[in-house]
Scaffold this motif. Structure first.
Motif, PDB file in Angstrom:
ATOM      1  N   GLU A 215       0.888  -1.207   0.011  1.00 28.56           N
ATOM      2  CA  GLU A 215      -0.207   0.197   0.103  1.00 28.56           C
ATOM      3  C   GLU A 215       0.460   1.488   0.034  1.00 28.56           C
ATOM      4  O   GLU A 215       0.381   2.178  -0.380  1.00 28.56           O
ATOM      5  CB  GLU A 215      -1.026   0.183   0.750  1.00 28.56           C
ATOM      6  N   LEU A 216       1.798   1.217   0.769  1.00 28.49           N
ATOM      7  CA  LEU A 216       2.514   2.708   0.693  1.00 28.49           C
ATOM      8  C   LEU A 216       3.782   2.757  -0.525  1.00 28.49           C
ATOM      9  O   LEU A 216       3.600   3.421  -1.189  1.00 28.49           O
ATOM     10  CB  LEU A 216       3.594   2.326   2.313  1.00 28.49           C
ATOM     11  N   LEU A 217       4.035   1.374  -1.428  1.00 26.23           N
ATOM     12  CA  LEU A 217       4.773   2.044  -2.347  1.00 26.23           C
ATOM     13  C   LEU A 217       3.474   2.439  -3.551  1.00 26.23           C
ATOM     14  O   LEU A 217       3.895   2.569  -4.860  1.00 26.23           O
ATOM     15  CB  LEU A 217       5.207   0.121  -2.918  1.00 26.23           C
ATOM     16  N   LYS A 218       2.444   1.712  -3.157  1.00 28.23           N
ATOM     17  CA  LYS A 218       1.305   1.908  -4.376  1.00 28.23           C
ATOM     18  C   LYS A 218       1.542   3.374  -4.469  1.00 28.23           C
ATOM     19  O   LYS A 218       1.224   4.807  -6.025  1.00 28.23           O
ATOM     20  CB  LYS A 218      -0.051   1.721  -4.031  1.00 28.23           C
ATOM     21  N   ARG A 219       1.877   4.541  -3.198  1.00 28.22           N
ATOM     22  CA  ARG A 219       1.921   6.162  -3.676  1.00 28.22           C
ATOM     23  C   ARG A 219       3.286   6.597  -4.993  1.00 28.22           C
ATOM     24  O   ARG A 219       3.590   7.657  -4.361  1.00 28.22           O
ATOM     25  CB  ARG A 219       1.797   7.230  -2.561  1.00 28.22           C
ATOM     26  N   ARG A 220       3.812   5.747  -4.579  1.00 24.47           N
ATOM     27  CA  ARG A 220       5.194   6.361  -5.787  1.00 24.47           C
ATOM     28  C   ARG A 220       4.951   5.726  -7.317  1.00 24.47           C
ATOM     29  O   ARG A 220       4.666   4.774  -7.126  1.00 24.47           O
ATOM     30  CB  ARG A 220       6.098   5.326  -4.779  1.00 24.47           C
ATOM     31  N   ASN A 221       6.247   6.609  -7.732  1.00 23.44           N
ATOM     32  CA  ASN A 221       6.411   6.526  -9.260  1.00 23.44           C
ATOM     33  C   ASN A 221       6.953   5.331  -9.063  1.00 23.44           C
ATOM     34  O   ASN A 221       8.401   5.258  -9.033  1.00 23.44           O
ATOM     35  CB  ASN A 221       5.818   7.618  -9.365  1.00 23.44           C
ATOM     36  N   LEU A 222       6.627   3.812  -9.758  1.00 23.12           N
ATOM     37  CA  LEU A 222       7.580   2.953  -9.976  1.00 23.12           C
ATOM     38  C   LEU A 222       7.606   2.585 -10.665  1.00 23.12           C
ATOM     39  O   LEU A 222       6.894   2.005 -11.420  1.00 23.12           O
ATOM     40  CB  LEU A 222       7.381   2.378  -8.395  1.00 23.12           C
ATOM     41  N   ASP A 223       9.076   1.805 -10.933  1.00 24.05           N
ATOM     42  CA  ASP A 223       8.917   0.877 -12.443  1.00 24.05           C
ATOM     43  C   ASP A 223       8.996  -0.669 -11.989  1.00 24.05           C
ATOM     44  O   ASP A 223       8.880  -1.421 -13.018  1.00 24.05           O
ATOM     45  CB  ASP A 223      10.569   1.566 -12.711  1.00 24.05           C
ATOM     46  N   VAL A 224       9.721  -0.911 -10.886  1.00 26.89           N
ATOM     47  CA  VAL A 224       9.060  -2.232  -9.960  1.00 26.89           C
ATOM     48  C   VAL A 224       9.593  -2.252  -9.216  1.00 26.89           C
ATOM     49  O   VAL A 224      10.123  -1.273  -8.413  1.00 26.89           O
ATOM     50  CB  VAL A 224      10.638  -2.938 -11.078  1.00 26.89           C
ATOM     51  N   VAL A 225       8.360  -3.458  -8.460  1.00 30.83           N
ATOM     52  CA  VAL A 225       8.741  -3.599  -6.795  1.00 30.83           C
ATOM     53  C   VAL A 225       9.230  -5.167  -7.268  1.00 30.83           C
ATOM     54  O   VAL A 225       9.461  -6.273  -7.444  1.00 30.83           O
ATOM     55  CB  VAL A 225       7.264  -4.186  -5.963  1.00 30.83           C
ATOM     56  N   CYS A 226      10.428  -4.956  -5.964  1.00 31.07           N
ATOM     57  CA  CYS A 226      11.327  -6.569  -5.180  1.00 31.07           C
ATOM     58  C   CYS A 226      10.510  -6.874  -4.250  1.00 31.07           C
ATOM     59  O   CYS A 226      10.967  -6.257  -3.327  1.00 31.07           O
ATOM     60  CB  CYS A 226      12.621  -6.617  -6.008  1.00 31.07           C
ATOM     61  N   LEU A 227      10.252  -8.104  -3.985  1.00 30.68           N
ATOM     62  CA  LEU A 227       9.757  -8.436  -2.404  1.00 30.68           C
ATOM     63  C   LEU A 227      11.283  -9.750  -2.601  1.00 30.68           C
ATOM     64  O   LEU A 227      10.844 -10.809  -3.139  1.00 30.68           O
ATOM     65  CB  LEU A 227       8.135  -9.474  -2.658  1.00 30.68           C
ATOM     66  N   VAL A 228      12.269  -9.726  -1.439  1.00 31.42           N
ATOM     67  CA  VAL A 228      13.099 -10.066  -1.182  1.00 31.42           C
ATOM     68  C   VAL A 228      13.267 -10.889  -0.146  1.00 31.42           C
ATOM     69  O   VAL A 228      12.729 -10.019   1.002  1.00 31.42           O
ATOM     70  CB  VAL A 228      14.673  -9.694  -2.337  1.00 31.42           C
ATOM     71  N   ARG A 229      13.654 -11.769  -0.068  1.00 29.56           N
ATOM     72  CA  ARG A 229      14.155 -12.160   2.069  1.00 29.56           C
ATOM     73  C   ARG A 229      15.394 -13.011   1.185  1.00 29.56           C
ATOM     74  O   ARG A 229      15.264 -13.767   0.475  1.00 29.56           O
ATOM     75  CB  ARG A 229      13.341 -13.076   2.135  1.00 29.56           C
ATOM     76  N   GLY A 230      16.198 -13.287   2.589  1.00 24.02           N
ATOM     77  CA  GLY A 230      17.250 -14.203   2.975  1.00 24.02           C
ATOM     78  C   GLY A 230      16.983 -15.853   2.829  1.00 24.02           C
ATOM     79  O   GLY A 230      15.547 -15.842   2.532  1.00 24.02           O
ATOM     80  N   GLY A 231      17.977 -16.299   2.797  1.00 24.71           N
ATOM     81  CA  GLY A 231      17.574 -18.048   2.790  1.00 24.71           C
ATOM     82  C   GLY A 231      17.067 -18.532   4.608  1.00 24.71           C
ATOM     83  O   GLY A 231      16.878 -17.200   5.394  1.00 24.71           O
ATOM     84  N   GLY A 232      16.380 -19.666   5.059  1.00 19.60           N
ATOM     85  CA  GLY A 232      16.057 -19.676   6.288  1.00 19.60           C
ATOM     86  C   GLY A 232      15.280 -20.874   5.680  1.00 19.60           C
ATOM     87  O   GLY A 232      15.427 -21.653   4.970  1.00 19.60           O
ATOM     88  N   GLY A 233      14.702 -21.866   6.915  1.00 19.90           N
ATOM     89  CA  GLY A 233      13.731 -22.729   6.616  1.00 19.90           C
ATOM     90  C   GLY A 233      12.776 -22.798   5.556  1.00 19.90           C
ATOM     91  O   GLY A 233      12.585 -21.674   5.769  1.00 19.90           O
ATOM     92  N   LYS A 234      12.629 -23.664   5.402  1.00 21.32           N
ATOM     93  CA  LYS A 234      11.842 -24.193   4.179  1.00 21.32           C
ATOM     94  C   LYS A 234      10.385 -24.124   5.110  1.00 21.32           C
ATOM     95  O   LYS A 234       9.370 -23.421   4.204  1.00 21.32           O
ATOM     96  CB  LYS A 234      11.024 -25.806   3.982  1.00 21.32           C
ATOM     97  N   ALA A 235      10.178 -23.786   6.164  1.00 22.26           N
ATOM     98  CA  ALA A 235       8.514 -23.706   6.969  1.00 22.26           C
ATOM     99  C   ALA A 235       8.797 -22.204   7.192  1.00 22.26           C
ATOM    100  O   ALA A 235       7.300 -22.025   6.449  1.00 22.26           O
ATOM    101  CB  ALA A 235       8.394 -23.685   8.286  1.00 22.26           C
ATOM    102  N   ASP A 236       9.301 -21.631   6.363  1.00 24.49           N
ATOM    103  CA  ASP A 236       9.074 -19.914   5.997  1.00 24.49           C
ATOM    104  C   ASP A 236       8.584 -19.771   4.896  1.00 24.49           C
ATOM    105  O   ASP A 236       7.634 -18.890   4.832  1.00 24.49           O
ATOM    106  CB  ASP A 236      10.396 -19.357   6.223  1.00 24.49           C
TER     107      ASP A 236
END
Length: 495
Positions: A215-236
Motif C-alpha cells: 500500500e505504501l509503494l502504490k503512492r510512489r512512481n515506480l518501474d518495478v517492485v521487488c519482494l525479497v528475503r534471505g535464506g531460511g527454513g522451508k517452513a518460512d
C-alpha cells in the motif's frame, strides 16, 4: 451432580470424612485419567502463547461462512516438545510450523491441574499428514481461485520497463537480503533509486506488514517492485502462500519480482509474480542485467548513428562543393548584370536629383514664409477666444451672485419666522408647567381641605405601617398645626 428437591442433604458429623482441596483435585485427576481415554481432536489454532516451559494453545471449531467459533478447547504442550515438532515439520516435503490459523489434528490426553483446580488437556501427539492435507487443499483452493479470476497472469502481462531505475523494495530493513540487494544495485554504476518499504519476512506478522508495504509503494512512481528475503527454513515459505499477498502482487500496477531465497520450492507469491528469482542477489542482478542490455543497445544505436552521421557528412560535403561551384558561376553572372543595372540607375538618379532638389527648395521657401507669419496669426486668434470666454464668465458670475443673494435673503426670512414660532411655543409650555407645579404644591392641597401628617422627626407619614401606638404626630391644616398621639392603628380595606 444435582440434588432432587426431596432428597436428603447429608449432614457433617463425627463419622463424616473431610477432604482437603488437594485431595479432592487429585481424586478428580485420577478419575479423568482413568475414565477419559486419549482422543484425536481436530481444530484451528487461534491462540499460541508460550509462558516459561509451557505453550498454551487454543483450538477452535468453526462452521462454514462464520468467523465466530462454534466451540473452543484450551490445551497445553511443553515448549521443548513444541520445538521438536516444529523441527520435524520443517523437514517435510511441504514444510510448516505450528502457528495461528493452522488446522491440526492433535492427540489429547485429559488432565486436571491440581494447584488451580483447572481442567487442562495436554497434547500427546500431532498428525502432520492431516495438516499437510489441509495445507495442500488450502493451497490448491487458492491456486484455483487465482486461475479462475485470471490473477496468475495479471502481473505478468504488465510490460517491464527496459530501464527500471525506480525500484520499490519490500524486505526486512537491515537484513542480509537488504544488504545483498542494495549493494548490487548501488555498485552497478547505474542511477538506481531504491524506495524501501520495511516488512517482516517470517512469523505471523508477515502478511500484515507485507500488505502494508504494498500500500505504501502504490503512492510512489515506480518501474518495478521487488519482494525479497534471505535464506531460511522451508517452513518460512508458507507465509508467502497467503492469498492476500498473492492478490496484492497480482493487482499491483507495476511488475513485481520475487526473490524469496528457495531454489527448489516456489511459493504462491512466486507463482503470481511477474518473475521470480532464487535470491535477492539474483533479483538485483536481473535488474542490473536489464540496465546493461539497455545500455548496450544505446551504445550500439549510438555507433550506428555515428556511422550514419559520418556517411551523411561525406555526402553533404560533396553536395556542398558542387553547390558552391554552381553558386560561384551564377554569382559572377549576377554581379555583371547588377553592375550594368547599377550604372543605369545612377544615371537616372543623377537627372532626377536635380529636379527633386529644385522642387524641395521651392517647397522649403514657402514653408518658411508660412512659419514666419503663422505664430502671429495663432496668437491673435487665441487672444480673441480668451476675451470672449472672459466676457461670458463675467456674465455667468453676476447671474450666479444675484441668485445666491436672493436665496440667502429667503433663508434668513424663513429662519426668523421659524425662531418666532419656537419661542412662542416654549413660553406657552413654561406657563403650563408652572401651573402644574403650583397645583402639586402641598400647601395648596392643604388650602383645599387636605391635611399633612408628620412624625416627631418632621417626616411625612404616608402609611400606618410607619406608626406605633404612643407615637407623637403633627397634623398640618389650612389654618394651623395640631399635635397628637397615636392611640391605636387599623388598616383600611384597601391596605
Amino acid at each position: 451432580m444435582s440434588l432432587e428437591p426431596d432428597s436428603p442433604i447429608p449432614n457433617l458429623d463425627a463419622t463424616s470424612k473431610l477432604y482437603s482441596i488437594t485431595q479432592y483435585n487429585k481424586g478428580i485427576e485420577r478419575l479423568l485419567k482413568k475414565q477419559v481415554p486419549r482422543i484425536w481432536v481436530q481444530g484451528v489454532i487461534t491462540q499460541l502463547n508460550i509462558r516459561g516451559r509451557i505453550a498454551y494453545i487454543t483450538l477452535a471449531e468453526f462452521t462454514e461462512n462464520d468467523t465466530s467459533p462454534k466451540a473452543v478447547l484450551q490445551v497445553s504442550l511443553w515448549t521443548n516438545e513444541l520445538d521438536m515438532y516444529n523441527q520435524k515439520f520443517a523437514l517435510l516435503a511441504m514444510p510448516f510450523s505450528l502457528r495461528l490459523d493452522l488446522k491440526v489434528a492433535v492427540l489429547v490426553e485429559a488432565s486436571f491441574y491440581v494447584p488451580l483446580g483447572k481442567f487442562q488437556p495436554r497434547i500427546c501427539g500431532i498428525n502432520e499428514n492431516f495438516t499437510l492435507g489441509e495445507l495442500y487443499q488450502t493451497r490448491q483452493k487458492i491456486i484455483e481461485a487465482l486461475v479462475k479470476e485470471g490473477l496468475i497472469q495479471k502481473n505478468k502481462s504488465i510490460p517491464l520497463s527496459p530501464v527500471p531505475l525506480r525500484i520499490g523494495l519490500i524486505t526486512a530493513p537491515g537484513s542480509a537480503a537488504y544488504q545483498d540487494f542494495t549493494t548490487i544495485l548501488l555498485e552497478s554504476g547505474f542511477s538506481f533509486r531504491i524506495y524501501l518499504a520495511g516488512a517482516r519476512m517470517q512469523g505471523d506478522d508477515t502478511e500484515r506488514t507485507v500488505l502494508r508495504a504494498f500500500e505504501l509503494l502504490k503512492r510512489r512512481n515506480l518501474d518495478v517492485v521487488c519482494l525479497v528475503r534471505g535464506g531460511g527454513g522451508k517452513a518460512d515459505l508458507v507465509y508467502f502462500d497467503s492469498e492476500k499477498i498473492c492478490r496484492a502482487i497480482a493487482d499491483f500496477p507495476v511488475p513485481v519480482l520475487t526473490g524469496i531465497g528457495h531454489e527448489i520450492d516456489n511459493s504462491l507469491a512466486d507463482l503470481v509474480a511477474h518473475a521470480n528469482k532464487i535470491t535477492p542477489t539474483d533479483c538485483a542482478k536481473f535488474l542490473e542485467g536489464l540496465l546493461q542490455q539497455s545500455y548496450a543497445r544505446v551504445v550500439e544505436r549510438a555507433r550506428e548513428v555515428a556511422d550514419i552521421w559520418e556517411s551523411g557528412i561525406e555526402d553533404a560535403r560533396d553536395e556542398l562543393i558542387q553547390t558552391a561551384n554552381t553558386l560561384t558561376h551564377h554569382w559572377e553572372l549576377r554581379v555583371g548584370g547588377e553592375r550594368a543595372r547599377f550604372a543605369e540607375i545612377v544615371n537616372t538618379l543623377h537627372g532626377n536629383m536635380r529636379h527633386l532638389f529644385e522642387s524641395q527648395r521651392n517647397r522649403l521657401r514657402l514653408d518658411w514664409l508660412g512659419i514666419s507669419r503663422g505664430p502671429r496669426k495663432i496668437i491673435r486668434m487665441h487672444k480673441l477666444r480668451y476675451l470672449n470666454i472672459h466676457q461670458k464668465m463675467r456674465y455667468v458670475w453676476q447671474d450666479l451672485r444675484t441668485r445666491r443673494m436672493a436665496r440667502l435673503f429667503e433663508a434668513a426670512r424663513f429662519l426668523r419666522r421659524l425662531a418666532g414660532e419656537k419661542i412662542g411655543g416654549a413660553e406657552e409650555s413654561l406657563v403650563y408647567k408652572d401651573k402644574l407645579m403650583r397645583a402639586a404644591d402641598p400647601a395648596n392641597l392643604v388650602k383645599l381641605g387636605y391635611a399633612i401628617v408628620r412624625d416627631s422627626q418632621g417626616r411625612i407619614v404616608a402609611s400606618v405601617a410607619g406608626l406605633q401606638p404612643g407615637d407623637e404626630i403633627r397634623i398640618s391644616l389650612k389654618d394651623g398645626v395640631v399635635r397628637s398621639k397615636v392611640l391605636e392603628k387599623e388598616k383600611g380595606k384597601n391596605a
